[in-house]
Write a protein that holds these residues in place. Structure first.
Motif, PDB file in Angstrom:
ATOM      1  N   CYS A 443       0.812  -1.222   0.000  1.00 49.57           N
ATOM      2  CA  CYS A 443       0.000   0.000   0.000  1.00 49.57           C
ATOM      3  C   CYS A 443       0.846   1.272   0.000  1.00 49.57           C
ATOM      4  O   CYS A 443       0.277   2.367  -0.140  1.00 49.57           O
ATOM      5  N   ILE A 444       2.153   1.167   0.170  1.00 54.48           N
ATOM      6  CA  ILE A 444       3.001   2.354   0.279  1.00 54.48           C
ATOM      7  C   ILE A 444       2.993   3.204  -1.000  1.00 54.48           C
ATOM      8  O   ILE A 444       2.848   4.432  -0.929  1.00 54.48           O
ATOM      9  N   PRO A 445       3.148   2.639  -2.207  1.00 56.72           N
ATOM     10  CA  PRO A 445       3.141   3.500  -3.405  1.00 56.72           C
ATOM     11  C   PRO A 445       1.858   4.311  -3.556  1.00 56.72           C
ATOM     12  O   PRO A 445       1.923   5.496  -3.916  1.00 56.72           O
ATOM     13  N   GLY A 446       0.726   3.716  -3.311  1.00 53.33           N
ATOM     14  CA  GLY A 446      -0.518   4.465  -3.416  1.00 53.33           C
ATOM     15  C   GLY A 446      -0.628   5.568  -2.397  1.00 53.33           C
ATOM     16  O   GLY A 446      -1.142   6.657  -2.692  1.00 53.33           O
ATOM     17  N   LEU A 447      -0.146   5.333  -1.174  1.00 50.80           N
ATOM     18  CA  LEU A 447      -0.201   6.364  -0.146  1.00 50.80           C
ATOM     19  C   LEU A 447       0.727   7.525  -0.478  1.00 50.80           C
ATOM     20  O   LEU A 447       0.369   8.698  -0.312  1.00 50.80           O
ATOM     21  N   ILE A 448       1.912   7.235  -0.969  1.00 49.76           N
ATOM     22  CA  ILE A 448       2.862   8.292  -1.323  1.00 49.76           C
ATOM     23  C   ILE A 448       2.345   9.103  -2.510  1.00 49.76           C
ATOM     24  O   ILE A 448       2.519  10.329  -2.575  1.00 49.76           O
ATOM     25  N   ALA A 449       1.689   8.446  -3.448  1.00 49.23           N
ATOM     26  CA  ALA A 449       1.175   9.169  -4.610  1.00 49.23           C
ATOM     27  C   ALA A 449      -0.006  10.058  -4.267  1.00 49.23           C
ATOM     28  O   ALA A 449      -0.231  11.067  -4.946  1.00 49.23           O
ATOM     29  N   SER A 450      -0.764   9.737  -3.216  1.00 50.19           N
ATOM     30  CA  SER A 450      -1.978  10.490  -2.897  1.00 50.19           C
ATOM     31  C   SER A 450      -1.776  11.577  -1.857  1.00 50.19           C
ATOM     32  O   SER A 450      -2.514  12.562  -1.850  1.00 50.19           O
ATOM     33  N   CYS A 451      -0.808  11.428  -0.966  1.00 53.18           N
ATOM     34  CA  CYS A 451      -0.646  12.401   0.113  1.00 53.18           C
ATOM     35  C   CYS A 451       0.166  13.602  -0.360  1.00 53.18           C
ATOM     36  O   CYS A 451       0.844  13.565  -1.385  1.00 53.18           O
ATOM     37  N   ALA A 452       0.113  14.685   0.405  1.00 54.38           N
ATOM     38  CA  ALA A 452       0.827  15.922   0.064  1.00 54.38           C
ATOM     39  C   ALA A 452       2.324  15.748   0.266  1.00 54.38           C
ATOM     40  O   ALA A 452       2.793  14.821   0.953  1.00 54.38           O
TER      41      ALA A 452
END
Length: 564
Positions: A443-452
């Motif tokens: 889930c890390i790539p999706g979280l990094i792509a979505s957060c500021a």
């Protein structure tokens, strides 16, 4: 002779004799009649005498009648046929019913042809034992269906199987609402058995089944008494929810292809009885039942968390109940996310029904309570509390793509995930870490792509440190490499190096610099890791020539060449 002086003898006084006293007459009848026996005669037998004479006659039978009638018939070790055993399953004595169930299993094991010929009749008769008052009879029926009847029933066509299962499911649903808690729990086990063997049959009973799950989990006794009963129900619920999540995901993928099909093909019926994804789960009634389950499961998690934290010793039953409830929550949220992402052009579907606004207003209100549970576990130093927080983080990472920062701030979520990566390095049980940390890494790539950008620093630093400390023969190495590949290559992330800020480029360079070490160490220890690293290096080599010269430095240094 002279007479003596005295009273004169004779006369009237002398002739009188003294009278004997008369016996009193008996009143009433005579008790026993007195017989005057004569010599040589036999005494008559008494009236209550028992005749002890034995008379016998010889009976000649050329053959036994029962044996001749059963010649060539399939019988069990007691000599009973299947019809006789099925009749004994409704006997009033539970011991007779137990013996009948064991006899049926013995008979169909010795004579498999009887099962193939009469399995429909067996199910029609044995379905009544789902609500049997005797626990041994119910367990025997479960074992018989699991090991013999259902494997044979799978060989039939879908139409006959559906008609047979409809009779069985009627009694299963009836048992879920029984007054006896033990019969209720066993009915949920029967439902789980049917779902595992015949998943295509579940959509027809999904609404009733989830309604019964809501009813039984709303009972406070199931949470406060024996936790093993709660774990049994949650295990069955997880199987049903996993089927719903898989079907919803397949429907989401098929909806993305529907725009490329001609309009005439959209109206063709495509129902497949053998396909577990052919049933339509995503009705408003089923989704509302799942929404009610979220509230109940969150309350169950809070109860289990308070019990675990209050007890000094490890409570295995409460821990299992908490993990099962978190798993069920994750499956429900996965279903809701796929529903929220469905095309708004779907026929018969409102544009505002079950969308992202519905998730924020109806679902996330209950899930917000898990933040308090997370903080409660974070204060504990035991490894099991780390696993609980991993599951909670996995749940919120699943929802991060559909929620806004007002409900769950991205910065707090990044800090929470970063603390879990830091905690994983000091765990005593490494096997526990390898088992439960893998979903978090994906889930890390999706979280990094979505957060500021200002929230990525904690997470990138923690992820990079954990990636460096990971060993090549560790089970987590492949998930780490998949996450690195997704964040490095534009074919996955859709972001080019020239569009990335300098801070993220620094972490990308750190990931690339770790690849030679992993490649050299994995040649002998982990061949599968070697293959993945070589493919990743090939993709990097194909990509880097299209970038600026300054970004070539990490790739060129892989081959020992100095870049000025």
């Amino acid at each position: 002779p002279t007479r003596a002086m005295g009273r004169p003898t004779g006369g009237a006084s002398a002739s009188k004799k003294p009278k004997a006293k008369s016996k009193p007459k008996q009143r009433g009848g005579v008790d026993f009649k007195k017989y005057k026996h004569k010599v040589g005669r036999k005494l008559p037998p008494p009236k209550n005498a028992t005749n002890t004479e034995i008379k016998s006659k010889m009976i000649v039978l050329p053959e036994q009648t029962m044996a001749s009638e059963r010649a060539g018939m399939a019988v069990n070790k007691r000599g009973l046929t299947l019809r006789e055993l099925l009749q004994q399953t409704v006997h009033y004595n539970p011991k007779v019913r137990r013996a009948a169930m064991n006899g049926i299993k013995d008979l169909v094991t010795k004579h498999p042809a009887e099962l193939k010929l009469h399995k429909v009749a067996m199910i029609e008769k044995l379905q009544e034992r789902i609500c049997d008052s005797d626990k041994v009879v119910r367990d025997s029926l479960y074992s018989l269906l699991q090991s013999l009847v259902f494997p044979s029933l799978k060989e039939d066509n879908a139409m006959s199987t559906r008609s047979t299962l409809s009779l069985l499911m009627a009694n299963v649903l009836n048992g879920m609402t029984h007054l006896s808690m033990d019969i209720q729990l066993m009915a949920f086990r029967f439902l789980e058995l049917v779902v595992l063997n015949f998943p295509s049959s579940f959509p027809r009973y999904a609404e009733q089944a989830f309604n019964n799950f809501v009813a039984v989990l709303s009972n406070d006794r199931i949470h406060l008494q024996d936790k093993s009963k709660l774990n049994s129900i949650l295990a069955g619920l997880a199987h049903c929810l996993s089927l719903v999540a898989r079907v919803t995901e397949n429907d989401d993928a098929s909806n993305r292809l529907v725009q490329n099909r001609p309009m005439g093909e959209l109206w063709k019926p495509t129902l497949d009885e053998d396909n577990p994804g052919s049933g339509a789960f995503a009705t408003s009634d089923v989704l509302m039942k799942l929404q009610n389950l979220i509230r109940i499961l969150v309350n169950s998690i809070e109860v289990s968390a308070s019990e675990i934290c209050a007890k000094p010793a490890n409570d295995a039953q409460s821990s299992e109940a908490l993990l099962s409830a978190l798993h069920c929550l994750h499956l429900i949220c996965t279903t809701f996310i796929h529903e929220a992402k469905k095309s708004q052009m779907e026929f018969g579907r409102s544009k505002t029904q079950f969308g992202s606004d519905w998730l924020n207003s109806s679902v996330l209100v209950y899930l917000k309570k898990l933040w308090g549970v997370k903080c409660l576990f974070h204060e504990k130093g035991d490894d099991r509390f780390f696993v609980f927080n991993l599951k909670i983080a996995e749940l919120f990472l699943c929802l991060s793509t559909c929620v806004d920062d007002t409900m769950f701030p991205a910065e707090e979520l990044c800090q929470f995930v970063s603390s879990l990566f830091a905690k994983s390095k000091v765990l005593r049980n490494k096997d526990l870490m390898e088992t439960h940390l893998s979903p978090l890494i994906t889930c890390i790539p999706g979280l990094i792509a979505s957060c500021a950008d200002d929230s990525k620093g904690y997470l990138l630093e923690a992820f990079t440190d954990a990636f460096r400390d990971s060993k090549v023969d560790c089970k987590l190495m492949l998930p780490y490499l998949d996450a690195v590949r997704e964040m490095l290559l534009p074919e996955k992330s859709g972001i080019w190096f020239t569009e990335i800020d300098l801070g993220l480029s620094e972490y990308r360079s750190a990931w690339i610099s770790e690849l030679p070490r992993i490649l050299l160490q994995s040649i002998d220890k982990a061949p599968s890791v070697t293959k993945v690293v070589l493919e990743l290096l090939l993709k990097i080599g194909q990509y880097f020539p299209t970038t600026e010269f300054g970004n070539l430095r990490p790739f060129i240094q892989l081959f020992g060449t100095k870049c000025k």
